[in-house]
Scaffold this motif. Structure first.
Motif, mmCIF file in Angstrom:
data_model
loop_
_atom_site.group_PDB
_atom_site.id
_atom_site.type_symbol
_atom_site.label_atom_id
_atom_site.label_comp_id
_atom_site.label_asym_id
_atom_site.label_seq_id
_atom_site.Cartn_x
_atom_site.Cartn_y
_atom_site.Cartn_z
ATOM 1 N N LEU A 124 0.831 -1.206 0.000
ATOM 2 C CA LEU A 124 0.000 0.000 0.000
ATOM 3 C C LEU A 124 0.864 1.255 0.000
ATOM 4 C CD1 LEU A 124 -2.801 1.458 0.413
ATOM 5 C CD2 LEU A 124 -2.284 1.334 2.866
ATOM 6 N N ILE A 125 1.832 1.307 0.915
ATOM 7 C CA ILE A 125 2.683 2.503 1.025
ATOM 8 C C ILE A 125 3.539 2.673 -0.220
ATOM 9 C CG2 ILE A 125 4.516 3.597 2.381
ATOM 10 C CD1 ILE A 125 1.657 3.478 3.657
ATOM 11 N N THR A 126 3.998 1.568 -0.795
ATOM 12 C CA THR A 126 4.756 1.647 -2.056
ATOM 13 C C THR A 126 3.894 2.254 -3.154
ATOM 14 O OG1 THR A 126 6.029 -0.329 -1.456
ATOM 15 C CG2 THR A 126 6.063 0.332 -3.766
ATOM 16 N N ASP A 127 2.628 1.834 -3.211
ATOM 17 C CA ASP A 127 1.713 2.329 -4.245
ATOM 18 C C ASP A 127 1.363 3.808 -4.059
ATOM 19 O OD1 ASP A 127 1.699 -0.143 -5.423
ATOM 20 O OD2 ASP A 127 -0.207 -0.775 -4.541
ATOM 21 N N VAL A 128 0.944 4.197 -2.847
ATOM 22 C CA VAL A 128 0.462 5.574 -2.644
ATOM 23 C C VAL A 128 1.595 6.597 -2.662
ATOM 24 C CG1 VAL A 128 -1.613 4.874 -1.390
ATOM 25 C CG2 VAL A 128 0.475 5.376 -0.102
ATOM 26 N N THR A 129 2.831 6.156 -2.368
ATOM 27 C CA THR A 129 3.966 7.094 -2.428
ATOM 28 C C THR A 129 4.558 7.170 -3.825
ATOM 29 O OG1 THR A 129 5.536 5.341 -1.798
ATOM 30 C CG2 THR A 129 4.630 6.711 -0.015
ATOM 31 N N GLY A 130 4.154 6.248 -4.696
ATOM 32 C CA GLY A 130 4.748 6.202 -6.035
ATOM 33 C C GLY A 130 6.152 5.634 -5.994
ATOM 34 N N GLY A 131 6.414 4.797 -4.982
ATOM 35 C CA GLY A 131 7.763 4.270 -4.800
ATOM 36 C C GLY A 131 8.119 3.089 -5.669
ATOM 37 N N LYS A 132 7.131 2.509 -6.345
ATOM 38 C CA LYS A 132 7.393 1.309 -7.145
ATOM 39 C C LYS A 132 8.420 1.565 -8.242
ATOM 40 C CE LYS A 132 4.999 -2.482 -9.482
ATOM 41 N NZ LYS A 132 3.692 -3.037 -9.897
ATOM 42 N N ASP A 133 8.275 2.714 -8.936
ATOM 43 C CA ASP A 133 9.223 3.036 -10.005
ATOM 44 C C ASP A 133 10.273 4.054 -9.568
ATOM 45 O OD1 ASP A 133 7.722 5.306 -9.807
ATOM 46 O OD2 ASP A 133 6.817 5.178 -11.791
ATOM 47 N N GLY A 134 10.190 4.470 -8.295
ATOM 48 C CA GLY A 134 11.196 5.390 -7.764
ATOM 49 C C GLY A 134 10.959 6.846 -8.092
ATOM 50 N N ASN A 135 9.855 7.154 -8.793
ATOM 51 C CA ASN A 135 9.577 8.555 -9.149
ATOM 52 C C ASN A 135 8.886 9.316 -8.022
ATOM 53 O OD1 ASN A 135 10.665 8.386 -11.719
ATOM 54 N ND2 ASN A 135 8.748 7.644 -12.628
ATOM 55 N N TYR A 136 8.222 8.575 -7.145
ATOM 56 C CA TYR A 136 7.506 9.137 -5.997
ATOM 57 C C TYR A 136 6.497 10.214 -6.398
ATOM 58 C CZ TYR A 136 10.578 6.304 -3.250
ATOM 59 O OH TYR A 136 11.221 5.218 -2.725
ATOM 60 N N VAL A 145 0.291 10.205 5.290
ATOM 61 C CA VAL A 145 0.320 10.899 6.581
ATOM 62 C C VAL A 145 -0.306 10.041 7.677
ATOM 63 C CG1 VAL A 145 -0.591 12.882 7.862
ATOM 64 C CG2 VAL A 145 0.386 13.211 5.589
ATOM 65 N N ALA A 146 -1.431 9.390 7.372
ATOM 66 C CA ALA A 146 -2.092 8.523 8.355
ATOM 67 C C ALA A 146 -1.167 7.401 8.794
ATOM 68 C CB ALA A 146 -3.378 7.944 7.764
ATOM 69 N N PHE A 147 -0.471 6.802 7.836
ATOM 70 C CA PHE A 147 0.461 5.715 8.159
ATOM 71 C C PHE A 147 1.627 6.223 8.998
ATOM 72 C CE2 PHE A 147 4.499 3.647 6.944
ATOM 73 C CZ PHE A 147 4.297 2.426 7.584
ATOM 74 N N VAL A 148 2.215 7.333 8.584
ATOM 75 C CA VAL A 148 3.387 7.879 9.296
ATOM 76 C C VAL A 148 3.026 8.233 10.732
ATOM 77 C CG1 VAL A 148 4.980 9.842 9.401
ATOM 78 C CG2 VAL A 148 4.571 8.678 7.228
ATOM 79 N N LYS A 149 1.846 8.814 10.943
ATOM 80 C CA LYS A 149 1.406 9.165 12.291
ATOM 81 C C LYS A 149 1.324 7.939 13.190
ATOM 82 C CE LYS A 149 -1.331 13.386 11.607
ATOM 83 N NZ LYS A 149 -2.714 13.947 11.631
ATOM 84 N N ALA A 150 0.841 6.830 12.635
ATOM 85 C CA ALA A 150 0.676 5.609 13.430
ATOM 86 C C ALA A 150 1.993 4.860 13.591
ATOM 87 C CB ALA A 150 -0.361 4.696 12.777
ATOM 88 N N LYS A 237 10.175 8.900 2.893
ATOM 89 C CA LYS A 237 11.078 10.022 2.617
ATOM 90 C C LYS A 237 10.904 10.502 1.180
ATOM 91 C CE LYS A 237 14.884 9.474 5.902
ATOM 92 N NZ LYS A 237 16.354 9.209 6.048
ATOM 93 N N GLY A 238 10.710 9.559 0.266
ATOM 94 C CA GLY A 238 10.458 9.926 -1.127
ATOM 95 C C GLY A 238 9.195 10.755 -1.255
ATOM 96 N N ALA A 239 8.140 10.355 -0.527
ATOM 97 C CA ALA A 239 6.885 11.115 -0.533
ATOM 98 C C ALA A 239 7.097 12.502 0.062
ATOM 99 C CB ALA A 239 5.822 10.365 0.256
#
Length: 321
Positions: A124-136, A145-150, A237-239
């Protein structure tokens, strides 16, 4: 039997209506321990999913989930399936809020040891941050933000600036109080009465020290492996970098837009509806980006961007006339 049936039905209604979340955690645990909810597991799951859960309700929800998980082995699997159906489903205005809340809940499941499976959350976090292809190219900043807070230190392994400041302040105030008490011990009673030095009370410091000790203990615990922690941290961090760039760009565009709008007001006396709406939308976007970046900056211990104020063109050219 009828009495037990009524109590179970009432309990499920409390969950569905949200009144259960105002109960003390110990009372929720007691009810789950004393009621035979074996035939109501699916109803409890449905009640949680249908209830209007707020962020402030999450501790009570977790108390219920923990108690149900210990008594009924199939509860957590059924609930997780329902939560992930919303999290992974189509995003809309209606599901957006629940999606953020549910992300925090499934993250808490990991932190509290209800589950050790990290793959769905990492995907999920890979998808919503755009981290799969590294472009973020961030697709859902609210979920990030919800994930980072928790997640916090237990997943990222990073101590926030706020936590460090708090622990440092407690240590400094404790040292000041100790030095002041030592100084007073060498004074006469009359001099002690005249002493106007302001220091924190022993009671307040004791409470602060207790909290600081608990915080230190938490900072030694991790919920995931170093490898998984690194992946989560890299994507978040990419996000942060993407959202920071967007914030700086939006801030600059907004300043120019505000200047143009101010000129239009001077010349025409008012703004067109489209321009007024554009200005309002730009301000809302900046506020949203700013809130997101502030959270990521604090928890991931990253610097806030410098939002420079654009100088007045007249000032730069030495005035007009």
């Amino acid at each position: 039997l009828k009495s037990d049936l009524k109590k179970c039905t009432t309990f499920v209604k409390k969950i569905k209506g949200g009144t259960a979340w105002s109960m003390k955690p110990d009372d929720i645990v007691r009810d789950v321990a004393t009621l035979n909810l074996s035939r109501y597991v699916e109803e409890v799951v449905a009640a949680i999913l249908e209830g209007n859960i707020k962020v402030t309700d999450i501790p009570a929800v977790l108390s219920l989930c923990k108690a149900m998980h210990h008594r009924y082995p199939d509860f957590l699997g059924n609930l997780s399936q329902g939560l992930w159906a919303v999290i992974s489903g189509k995003v809309s205005d209606e599901t957006g809020k629940n999606r953020r809340i549910y992300v925090r809940i499934v993250t808490e499941f990991l932190l509290n040891g209800f589950t050790t499976e990290t793959k769905p959350l990492l995907k999920l976090i890979t998808d919503v941050t755009g981290g799969k292809d590294g472009n973020y190219a961030v697709t859902d900043a609210n979920v990030v933000v919800a994930f980072v807070k928790a997640a916090g230190f237990e997943i990222f392994g990073v101590v926030s600036e706020g936590a460090r400041r708090y622990m440092k302040l407690i240590a400094e105030e404790a040292a000041r109080l100790e030095a002041h008490q030592k100084e007073l011990s060498d004074k006469t009673e009359q001099d002690k009465e005249k002493d106007l030095t302001v220091v924190a009370s022993s009671k307040i410091l004791a409470e602060g020290q207790e909290y600081s000790n608990k915080l230190s203990a938490l900072l030694s615990e991790r919920a995931v492996t170093d490898e998984v922690s690194k992946e989560f941290l890299t994507h978040c961090k990419g996000a942060y970098n993407t959202l920071t760039s967007s914030l700086v760009a939006t801030h600059g565009k907004l300043q120019k837009m505000e200047k143009r709008c101010e000129q239009d007001r001077l010349l025409s006396g008012s703004l067109t509806d489209n321009r007024e709406k554009g200005l309002v939308d730009a301000r809302k976007l900046k506020e949203s980006l700013l809130r997101s970046v502030e959270v990521l900056s604090d928890i991931l211990d990253l610097p806030m961007p410098n939002l420079k104020e654009e100088e007045n063109e007249e000032t730069e050219s030495g005035g007009v006339g």
